[in-house]
Scaffold this motif. Structure first.
Motif, PDB file in Angstrom:
ATOM      1  N   THR A 141       3.857   1.403  -1.249  1.00  0.00           N
ATOM      2  CA  THR A 141       4.406   1.448  -2.603  1.00  0.00           C
ATOM      3  C   THR A 141       3.411   2.107  -3.551  1.00  0.00           C
ATOM      4  OG1 THR A 141       5.633  -0.593  -2.184  1.00  0.00           O
ATOM      5  CG2 THR A 141       5.363   0.067  -4.484  1.00  0.00           C
ATOM      6  N   LEU A 142       2.150   1.727  -3.462  1.00  0.00           N
ATOM      7  CA  LEU A 142       1.116   2.310  -4.317  1.00  0.00           C
ATOM      8  C   LEU A 142       0.971   3.811  -4.071  1.00  0.00           C
ATOM      9  CD1 LEU A 142      -1.205   1.940  -6.373  1.00  0.00           C
ATOM     10  CD2 LEU A 142      -2.693   1.488  -4.408  1.00  0.00           C
TER      11      LEU A 142
ATOM     12  N   LEU B  84       0.837  -1.208   0.000  1.00  0.00           N
ATOM     13  CA  LEU B  84       0.000   0.000   0.000  1.00  0.00           C
ATOM     14  C   LEU B  84       0.869   1.255   0.000  1.00  0.00           C
ATOM     15  CD1 LEU B  84      -2.921  -0.964   2.415  1.00  0.00           C
ATOM     16  CD2 LEU B  84      -3.046  -0.533  -0.043  1.00  0.00           C
TER      17      LEU B  84
ATOM     18  N   PHE C 171       3.875   5.564  -5.530  1.00  0.00           N
ATOM     19  CA  PHE C 171       3.791   5.528  -6.993  1.00  0.00           C
ATOM     20  C   PHE C 171       2.838   6.607  -7.511  1.00  0.00           C
ATOM     21  CE2 PHE C 171       1.935   3.872 -10.963  1.00  0.00           C
ATOM     22  CZ  PHE C 171       3.095   3.822 -11.735  1.00  0.00           C
TER      23      PHE C 171
END
Length: 152
Positions: free
Chosen positions: A135-136, A133, A139
């Protein structure tokens, strides 16, 4: 007609404006999920030490740097410079790579420890979920920061 507090993408926010602009609104969720990864990994026995050491480094490094970045933006130290927009994009891109590698390492280690103690396994699963999460979020922040950087 209602007034809006949102700033155009070609400017960097300062003060409470970081709570209303598109890429900067992700600072707090990044801190929360990154802190949860840090806490969950630290709450279990670090075995094997090398890959989980990387996960700890990534979560602590990104937590501290994101907090510093939040303070810099809130204080307005960037002075609306395009250079800061580029560094914002570069930092969040690096955070994506770090968290992606840490999440994959943590997921692999969690799969290998499946036959261990159930409580530790569940904590590790939660850490993997929060790592991905984070990482998302990083991103999405990277994509929006790149758009803001290109509109300067």
């Amino acid at each position: 007609m209602a007034a809006t507090t949102a700033q155009p993408m070609g400017s960097l926010p300062s003060g409470l404006g970081i709570c209303t602009t598109a890429p900067d609104i992700f600072y707090l969720p990044e801190l929360v999920f990154g802190g949860l990864v840090w806490i969950l990994v630290a709450s279990t026995h670090v075995q094997p030490p090398n890959p989980l050491g990387w996960v700890m480094f990534v979560s602590v490094f990104c937590f501290v740097m994101t907090f510093l970045w939040l303070i810099i933006f809130a204080a307005g130290a960037h002075k609306n410079s395009p250079g800061w927009a580029a560094v914002d994009f570069a930092y969040h891109g690096l955070a994506v790579l770090f968290y992606l590698s840490a999440g994959v390492d943590l997921a692999y280690i969690t799969l290998m420890k499946k036959s261990g103690e159930l409580r530790i396994y569940q904590i590790d699963i939660a850490a993997v979920v929060f790592a991905f999460l984070a990482t998302l979020l990083y991103f999405i922040h990277t994509i929006l920061s790149s758009i803001r950087w290109k509109t300067f």
